[in-house]
Design a protein around this motif. Sequence first.
Motif, PDB file in Angstrom:
ATOM      1  N   ILE A   1       9.694  -5.384  26.745  1.00 46.58           N
ATOM      2  CA  ILE A   1       8.973  -5.013  25.528  1.00 46.58           C
ATOM      3  C   ILE A   1       7.596  -5.654  25.494  1.00 46.58           C
ATOM      4  O   ILE A   1       6.592  -4.996  25.183  1.00 46.58           O
TER       5      ILE A   1
ATOM      6  N   ILE B   1      11.857   0.340  27.507  1.00 43.61           N
ATOM      7  CA  ILE B   1      12.044  -0.362  26.241  1.00 43.61           C
ATOM      8  C   ILE B   1      13.336   0.079  25.559  1.00 43.61           C
ATOM      9  O   ILE B   1      14.152  -0.741  25.123  1.00 43.61           O
TER      10      ILE B   1
ATOM     11  N   VAL C   1      17.407  -2.565  25.076  1.00 42.65           N
ATOM     12  CA  VAL C   1      17.875  -3.131  23.808  1.00 42.65           C
ATOM     13  C   VAL C   1      19.155  -2.437  23.375  1.00 42.65           C
ATOM     14  O   VAL C   1      19.495  -1.356  23.855  1.00 42.65           O
TER      15      VAL C   1
ATOM     16  N   ILE D   1      12.392  -9.587  19.264  1.00 44.72           N
ATOM     17  CA  ILE D   1      12.361  -8.515  20.262  1.00 44.72           C
ATOM     18  C   ILE D   1      11.246  -8.740  21.276  1.00 44.72           C
ATOM     19  O   ILE D   1      11.297  -8.239  22.398  1.00 44.72           O
TER      20      ILE D   1
ATOM     21  N   ALA E   1      12.462  -1.193  18.246  1.00 46.70           N
ATOM     22  CA  ALA E   1      11.830  -1.305  19.556  1.00 46.70           C
ATOM     23  C   ALA E   1      10.924  -0.109  19.840  1.00 46.70           C
ATOM     24  O   ALA E   1       9.812  -0.262  20.350  1.00 46.70           O
TER      25      ALA E   1
END
Length: 505
Positions: free
Chosen positions: A274, A389, A393, A268, A401
């Motif tokens: 991120i 963020i 994802v 990630i 996350a």
Amino acid sequence: MSQTVIVQSRPTEKKTYRPMVLAALVISMFMAAIEMTIISTAMPSIVGELGGFSLYSWVFSAFSLMQAVTTPIYGKLSDLFGRKPIFITGIVIFLTGSILCGLSKSMIMLVIFRLIQGLGAGAVQPIAMTIVGDMYTIEERAKIQGYFSSVFGISSVIGPLVGGFIVQYAHWSWIFWMNVPLGILSIAGVVLFLHEGIEKQKRSIDYAGSGLFFISITSLMIVLIQGGVAWSWTSPQIIVLMLVFILGSGLFLAQERRTSEPMMPLHIWKNRFITVANTATFTSGALVIGLTSFLPTYIQGVMGSSAFVAGFTLTVMTVGWPIAALAAGHLIIKIGIRPTAVMGGIAAFIGSLFFITLDPAKGPIWAGTGSFIIGIGMGLTSSTFMISIQNSVQWQMRGVATASNMFMRLLGSSVGAALLGGVLNMRFKSFLSSADNPLGKAVSMNSIDQLLNSAGPHPMPANELHVVQHGLTIALHSVYWGVFALAIVTMIGTFFLPKKHTKQV
């Protein structure tokens, strides 16, 4: 090690009553966030009663340390067992620690019980934010997360004012006991109105990774807090702890690469949103704790103002933070992620200038103005980072996350409290042996305990009072230079956010 556990799937909105769940989550966020800052204005009274100023930063660091190291673990457990049971477990642990903190008879006891509080708090904030991400669509999330972030900001910075009020009109123990009714209300709301759709799968829990992570981060925190104060930087204790941190970190990374269900999936961090957002979140977390932890000591110990005034200088941050957080949701849509974050970074930098120029003659108004501007910066950046963020994802990775961002903020708070607390202790210790201290050994670290104990039966002599205040001014000024440096790094980080936002799949 494999075992049958419950894995959460997307909650069914027909069964979940969102307004009541949101209200319960807001209460829980308020309860956990305010506990980090409400103690700041109460600390002078606590030190005056319990003594142990050398452990001052540990009261903050113990809470944020345990919260930081358990947040990713709880985030993963919530993906395995469901959000609801882990969230409730965290609140129960948090309330247990709160009750014990209020019963503390020494500074050591308070630090230990703050660890228990932090152990529970690690489950509260990240899972609450994840539940919000689960319940609302992408279109709704910018508005809700902006609102949620404003609640976090308000609770974080209104704490000093509430703490000052409680200390002035009651006993400091009530800053912990007030959590009990709030926690019960939050549990009731989640139990009654949150209904998760779940499915059973055979999954494994990364116990080894969790253990290595905990040992590594804890070792680093102890080094930052004790280094140069209780132990010299070249002492065997510091060297051993640093070796433990380095070795533990290496083993942790190796474990996360090979395990099928890593506690913190390393891939990630390849997501630029991120990586950049979490790095800037780390420094902004350290910046905020630097103010909330040590500004009340300056206002009370150096300026001689009351705990209530000290709380006010931080509480004005609540004016800027929620306004900016709510505005961030609209700004993201109109001008984009990066411009909104950059605006916040610049505001944080401008606010920090007020503190490196702070002196007793400028008074609390000067400090309050700086707090307000930093509140603007935190409101813009915190909302923007979380939204970017979660929207960058897939749904299946949202829990991890979200937890990564909360972890970096908490880790920043832990490192900030430890590092800046170490700067404070070292600088004052250096002052004691310098020519600026004409009283020599008559003044010590314990003199700060007496200075902050305004209710003490034996007032400090005028000449000693002047010397201690002068030393504390020098030490705290060094802390604010640290805050200034953190603001610069946060601002620079916002410029590295990607120009275009990656849509959630």
